[in-house]
Design an enzyme around this catalytic site. Structure first.
Site, PDB file in Angstrom:
ATOM      1  CE  LYS A   1      39.579  54.341   2.224  1.00  0.00           C
ATOM      2  NZ  LYS A   1      39.217  52.951   1.981  1.00  0.00           N
TER       3      LYS A   1
ATOM      4  NE  ARG B   1      44.870  51.048   2.607  1.00  0.00           N
ATOM      5  CZ  ARG B   1      44.358  51.672   1.542  1.00  0.00           C
ATOM      6  NH1 ARG B   1      44.766  52.861   1.217  1.00  0.00           N
ATOM      7  NH2 ARG B   1      43.424  51.093   0.824  1.00  0.00           N
TER       8      ARG B   1
ATOM      9  NE  ARG C   1      36.952  49.927  -6.813  1.00  0.00           N
ATOM     10  CZ  ARG C   1      37.578  50.275  -5.697  1.00  0.00           C
ATOM     11  NH1 ARG C   1      37.259  51.383  -5.067  1.00  0.00           N
ATOM     12  NH2 ARG C   1      38.535  49.511  -5.210  1.00  0.00           N
TER      13      ARG C   1
ATOM     14  NE  ARG D   1      41.518  49.706  -7.379  1.00  0.00           N
ATOM     15  CZ  ARG D   1      41.511  50.336  -6.202  1.00  0.00           C
ATOM     16  NH1 ARG D   1      40.911  51.492  -6.077  1.00  0.00           N
ATOM     17  NH2 ARG D   1      42.100  49.798  -5.156  1.00  0.00           N
TER      18      ARG D   1
ATOM     19  NE  ARG E   1      41.955  46.191  -2.028  1.00  0.00           N
ATOM     20  CZ  ARG E   1      41.012  46.642  -2.863  1.00  0.00           C
ATOM     21  NH1 ARG E   1      40.524  45.855  -3.799  1.00  0.00           N
ATOM     22  NH2 ARG E   1      40.570  47.863  -2.766  1.00  0.00           N
TER      23      ARG E   1
HETATM   24  P1  AMP Z   1      43.080  52.181  -2.502  1.00  0.00           P
HETATM   25  O1  AMP Z   1      42.947  52.809  -3.844  1.00  0.00           O
HETATM   26  O2  AMP Z   1      43.045  53.186  -1.376  1.00  0.00           O
HETATM   27  O3  AMP Z   1      42.114  51.046  -2.287  1.00  0.00           O
HETATM   28  O4  AMP Z   1      44.559  51.536  -2.438  1.00  0.00           O
HETATM   29  C1  AMP Z   1      44.940  50.528  -3.320  1.00  0.00           C
HETATM   30  C2  AMP Z   1      46.200  49.842  -2.836  1.00  0.00           C
HETATM   31  O5  AMP Z   1      47.269  50.803  -2.761  1.00  0.00           O
HETATM   32  C3  AMP Z   1      46.133  49.256  -1.440  1.00  0.00           C
HETATM   33  O6  AMP Z   1      45.531  47.966  -1.417  1.00  0.00           O
HETATM   34  C4  AMP Z   1      47.615  49.204  -1.076  1.00  0.00           C
HETATM   35  O7  AMP Z   1      48.277  48.144  -1.759  1.00  0.00           O
HETATM   36  C5  AMP Z   1      48.130  50.513  -1.672  1.00  0.00           C
HETATM   37  N1  AMP Z   1      48.017  51.609  -0.697  1.00  0.00           N
HETATM   38  C6  AMP Z   1      47.238  52.718  -0.793  1.00  0.00           C
HETATM   39  N2  AMP Z   1      47.384  53.507   0.276  1.00  0.00           N
HETATM   40  C7  AMP Z   1      48.282  52.894   1.077  1.00  0.00           C
HETATM   41  C8  AMP Z   1      48.847  53.182   2.353  1.00  0.00           C
HETATM   42  N3  AMP Z   1      48.511  54.289   3.039  1.00  0.00           N
HETATM   43  N4  AMP Z   1      49.750  52.301   2.866  1.00  0.00           N
HETATM   44  C9  AMP Z   1      50.121  51.201   2.198  1.00  0.00           C
HETATM   45  N5  AMP Z   1      49.597  50.846   1.016  1.00  0.00           N
HETATM   46  C10 AMP Z   1      48.696  51.678   0.448  1.00  0.00           C
END
Ligand code: AMP
Length: 213
Positions: free
Chosen positions: A13, A88, A127, A160, A171
């Site tokens: 994404k 989400r 990654r 990360r 996740r």
């Molecule tokens: P990402 O970089 O999109 O994979 O997000 C990394 C982490 O940030 C996720 O595993 C969540 O812990 C938190 N996070 C990001 N976006 C959201 C969201 N819309 N709602 C809740 N937690 C989020």
């Protein structure tokens, strides 16, 4: 144009969103990036979000919705935006609908990035990210020219903290439970478009362009 991008962690994404943002001149808002920025800057949001993110849990809706609404309220979003990693949960999607109504806007397209689960593990475990400029690499599919070093700025690449195998599994469970129902949510609104991201990014972008144009 106002777009939301759906898809499991590791679906690509972020990469697709970055390209769309540049090519269509709209702001790319990643809630994951916003949280990581807040953690680096040690803001109250960052201090609150860190433990959830490290475990691979979603940050509570109340915090996430408030952060997103503040960001979308900034002037650079008036021309359009692309939300990467938001919504989400159904509650976040409903809050987004209310926000759009209040502004007299609407979400035009929900792009659902599809990849089989076997790809996801490899993408996430491989990654590597640049802590300085944010560039993303993959040790298997898209390695930097010099191992462990960012091509763009020369900084040492890192993994990360939420890309460990155990956290990745968690996740993915969270995705299945809380986020996957959004596919039906946007399908019912008639704005869901699927794109297949198993192949090269150029192939995916060709599908994306068909949908967006
Ligand atoms: P990402 O970089 O999109 O994979 O997000 C990394 C982490 O940030 C996720 O595993 C969540 O812990 C938190 N996070 C990001 N976006 C959201 C969201 N819309 N709602 C809740 N937690 C989020």
């Amino acid at each position: 144009m106002r777009i939301v991008i759906l898809g499991p962690p590791g679906s690509g994404k972020g990469t697709i969103s970055g390209i769309i943002g540049k090519e269509y001149g709209i702001v790319h808002i990643s809630t994951g990036d916003l949280f990581r920025y807040n953690i680096r800057e040690k803001t109250p949001i960052g201090l609150e979000a860190k433990s959830y993110m490290d475990r691979g849990d979603l940050v509570p809706d109340q915090i996430t919705i408030a952060m997103l609404e503040e960001r979308v309220g900034r002037p650079d979003c008036e021309k359009g935006f692309l939300l990467d990693g938001y919504p989400r949960t159904i509650e976040q999607a409903e809050a987004l609908d209310v926000l759009m109504q209040n502004k007299g806007w609407q979400i035009d397209i929900a792009l659902n990035v599809c990849v089989p689960e076997t790809f996801i593990m490899k993408r996430l475990a491989g990654r590597r990210v640049c802590p300085q400029c944010g560039a993303t690499y993959n040790v298997y599919t898209q390695p930097p020219k010099k191992s462990g070093i960012c091509d763009a700025c020369g900084a040492r690449l890192v993994q990360r903290p939420d890309d460990t195998e155990e956290t990745i599994h968690h996740r993915l469970e969270t995705y299945e439970e809380s986020t996957k129902p959004l596919i039906d949510f946007y399908e019912n609104k008639g704005i869901l478009k699927n794109v297949d991201n198993r192949g090269a990014v150029e192939e995916t972008m060709a599908q994306v362009k068909k949908v967006l144009n």
